[in-house]
Enzyme design. Structure first.
Site, short mmCIF file in Angstrom:
data_model
loop_
_atom_site.label_atom_id
_atom_site.label_comp_id
_atom_site.label_asym_id
_atom_site.label_seq_id
_atom_site.Cartn_x
_atom_site.Cartn_y
_atom_site.Cartn_z
N CYS A 111 0.85 -1.18 0.00
CA CYS A 111 0.00 0.00 0.00
C CYS A 111 0.89 1.24 0.00
CB CYS A 111 -0.88 -0.02 1.24
SG CYS A 111 -2.00 1.39 1.34
N HIS A 154 -9.34 -3.60 -2.23
CA HIS A 154 -8.31 -2.88 -1.47
C HIS A 154 -8.69 -1.39 -1.39
CE1 HIS A 154 -3.83 -2.03 -0.61
NE2 HIS A 154 -4.34 -0.83 -0.83
N GLU A 155 -9.16 -0.84 -2.50
CA GLU A 155 -9.50 0.59 -2.54
C GLU A 155 -10.76 0.89 -1.72
OE1 GLU A 155 -7.21 2.42 -3.55
OE2 GLU A 155 -6.14 0.72 -4.38
N HIS A 158 -10.09 1.22 1.83
CA HIS A 158 -9.58 2.54 2.25
C HIS A 158 -10.72 3.51 2.59
CE1 HIS A 158 -5.26 2.34 1.90
NE2 HIS A 158 -5.28 1.91 0.65
C1 SB7 Z 1 -1.88 -4.79 -4.27
C2 SB7 Z 1 -1.77 -3.43 -4.33
C3 SB7 Z 1 -2.91 -2.63 -4.40
C4 SB7 Z 1 -4.13 -3.23 -4.43
C5 SB7 Z 1 -4.24 -4.60 -4.36
C6 SB7 Z 1 -3.12 -5.38 -4.29
C7 SB7 Z 1 -2.84 -1.13 -4.50
C8 SB7 Z 1 -1.62 -0.50 -3.95
C9 SB7 Z 1 -1.70 1.00 -3.99
N1 SB7 Z 1 -2.54 1.49 -2.96
O1 SB7 Z 1 -2.05 1.73 -1.76
C10 SB7 Z 1 -3.83 1.90 -3.24
O2 SB7 Z 1 -4.63 2.03 -2.16
NI NI Z 2 -3.64 1.12 -0.41
#
Ligand code: SB7
Ligand code: NI
Length: 184
Positions: A111, A154-155, A158
């Protein structure tokens, strides 16, 4: 432009807050932020620009990561070719349905707001049906699977104050639960 300086890190309470719904019509300031978030992802995936501005590559960037507590996130999942697999700014995204089957990336997750490696599988739903709005308030519904589905989860996490390592099994970070596939 957004650079790493604008991205807040673990420990900042904004990353643990539930972000607020965006109301339509969006303000010009909010639209401008949306464009800058997508521009960051494009820059971060361009080797020359990323090197010049010392950007960590990212496939997603959520507004809370730039200290704006709104339900808005940019997603840019590249393909091997030049046409991206998924490229949108998602406003007020919601997961309408999700598969029972789970999926995790073999490499775990990272992240932009977490400056350390946290090893372990991050179980996510393998398939999701996602409802979201674009900057003009038009509604979209997309069925996603595998990597794009993982990135969107993942987003959306957040927007709800959740970080990827919250999902890692503390006793055994690489434990594979039933119904979980590991994606290479
Ligand atoms: C690996 C990386 C991400 C999502 C899913 C698996 C995004 C990384 C970038 N971020 O921190 C976005 O929030
Ligand atoms: Ni992230």
């Amino acid at each position: 432009m957004i650079t790493m300086k604008n991205i807040i890190r673990e420990g900042n309470p904004t990353l643990r807050a539930r972000a607020k719904e965006v109301t339509f019509p969006m303000t010009n300031e909010q639209k401008d932020l949306a464009h800058k978030m997508m521009e960051f992802l494009e820059n971060s995936q361009n080797p020359e620009i990323a090197e010049k501005y010392k950007l960590r590559a990212g496939v997603g960037l959520a507004a809370p990561q730039v200290d704006v507590s709104l339900r808005m996130t940019a997603v840019l999942v590249p393909d091997e070719h030049d046409k991206p697999l998924f490229k949108h700014v998602l406003v007020n995204p919601t997961i309408m349905s999700e598969s029972v089957r789970m999926a995790a990336l073999s490499e775990g997750e990272g992240c932009l707001s977490v400056d350390r490696d946290v090893p372990g599988y991050v179980p996510r739903h393998d398939k999701i049906t996602l409802r979201w709005f674009d900057l003009d308030g038009n509604k979209h519904v997309d069925k996603l699977r595998d990597y794009p589905a993982i990135v969107c989860q993942h987003e959306i996490d957040h927007l709800n104050g959740i970080l990827f390592f919250d999902h890692i099994n503390t006793k055994n970070p690489f434990k594979v639960a039933e119904n979980t596939i590991i994606l290479g």
